[in-house]
Design an enzyme around this catalytic site. Sequence first.
Site, PDB file in Angstrom:
ATOM      1  N   ASP A  60      37.766  39.418  37.660  1.00  0.00           N
ATOM      2  CA  ASP A  60      39.169  39.481  37.236  1.00  0.00           C
ATOM      3  C   ASP A  60      39.506  40.899  36.752  1.00  0.00           C
ATOM      4  OD1 ASP A  60      38.868  36.796  37.676  1.00  0.00           O
ATOM      5  OD2 ASP A  60      39.812  36.142  35.818  1.00  0.00           O
ATOM      6  N   LEU A  72      45.730  33.228  37.239  1.00  0.00           N
ATOM      7  CA  LEU A  72      46.163  34.457  37.901  1.00  0.00           C
ATOM      8  C   LEU A  72      45.682  35.712  37.165  1.00  0.00           C
ATOM      9  CD1 LEU A  72      49.792  33.404  38.956  1.00  0.00           C
ATOM     10  CD2 LEU A  72      47.670  33.276  40.281  1.00  0.00           C
TER      11      LEU A  72
HETATM   12  C1  MEV Z   1      37.918  33.093  36.940  1.00  0.00           C
HETATM   13  O1  MEV Z   1      39.096  33.763  37.399  1.00  0.00           O
HETATM   14  C2  MEV Z   1      36.838  33.199  37.978  1.00  0.00           C
HETATM   15  C3  MEV Z   1      35.527  32.494  37.649  1.00  0.00           C
HETATM   16  O2  MEV Z   1      34.663  32.689  38.772  1.00  0.00           O
HETATM   17  C4  MEV Z   1      34.884  33.034  36.398  1.00  0.00           C
HETATM   18  C5  MEV Z   1      34.386  34.481  36.571  1.00  0.00           C
HETATM   19  O3  MEV Z   1      34.145  34.944  37.687  1.00  0.00           O
HETATM   20  O4  MEV Z   1      34.211  35.142  35.529  1.00  0.00           O
HETATM   21  C6  MEV Z   1      35.731  30.997  37.485  1.00  0.00           C
END
Ligand code: MEV
Length: 329
Positions: free
Chosen positions: A153, A108
């Site tokens: 993120d 999350l």
């Molecule tokens: C992580 O929340 C999402 C991924 O695509 C990694 C990223 O975008 O940095 C797995």
Amino acid sequence: MGRNIAVASAPAKAILFGEHFVVYGKPAIATALKRRVRATSTVNDVGKIRVRSVLGYSSVPLSSDPHLYEHDPHRHIIYSAASAMRLLDRQQGVDVLLESDFPYGMGLGASAATSVATIASVASLFGSISKDEVFKLSLEAERLVHRNPSGIDSAVCTYGGLVLFNKDGRIERLDERCSDYSYALHALHFMVVNSGIMKDTGTMVMKVKAREESSKEEFASLAEMSEVITMHALYAIRGRDLARIGELLTLNHMLLRRLGVSNDTLDTIVYRLVKDGAYGAKLTGAGGGGCIISLIDDAKGTTLLSALSSYGYEGFTSSIEDDGVITLD
Ligand code: MEV
């Protein structure tokens, strides 16, 4: 000049479409959720950056080289605090207290949200900082933890809302694109289910990298499919077609399963949610554990939550959180 205490908060995030492939330049859609982490920063006179959270307590001297604390669970927070001060040309001991109403290590965005909230609160001890600067510093901090983050993120935790991460790395809030999206955003209600399995984003990203290197052609075709699903999802969101968005979520889960980042527990939760009436569901974030995100009819939230608890899982409902990082006066 400045103040002795400052508080900032940042939202949790869930990736709806395109995780993993976004690291390879494909588009992705993610939303901020109505759960937040709060960073309270205070000035200290012991010349140290000290951090307290559910992960424990850390204390390092100011201006430590990041490699000296690379094994510290708060390394990205220490780095975030130090870089916010560097930006404002300050060197001062600070204490950072992190309090979160969503779990860490569950996909999350706790790592990005804690760094975003820390940067904003430490910066507002000494001056002010723009959201674009918060995003940039948070992405640098994320690089300490995940090596090669796409930035999605940090973007969602900074800017909030429903965000499209474009192929060229451009970050766009969909409600700012056209009014159709603003109307659509109010129609989306989610249920987030915790699988109870901790995951490590860095490890999952490296696992996907190994897959990309060993099966280039298959990986390229999965990446194409991820892009097609994401683009179809954009149309479905704009048209407020909940059944179609749900279908695309579940399809995206199957694609991630094929990529090798799902497991039996995550598949079972997706299956049960859809069987119990969700429009669709998928793992969210790096996979391997963490959370499932599902699109639901708002009126079915309570029934779905009690069905989930009878299977032994916990969850919460959320609509799209409009606010990204907030500094409290
Ligand atoms: C992580 O929340 C999402 C991924 O695509 C990694 C990223 O975008 O940095 C797995």
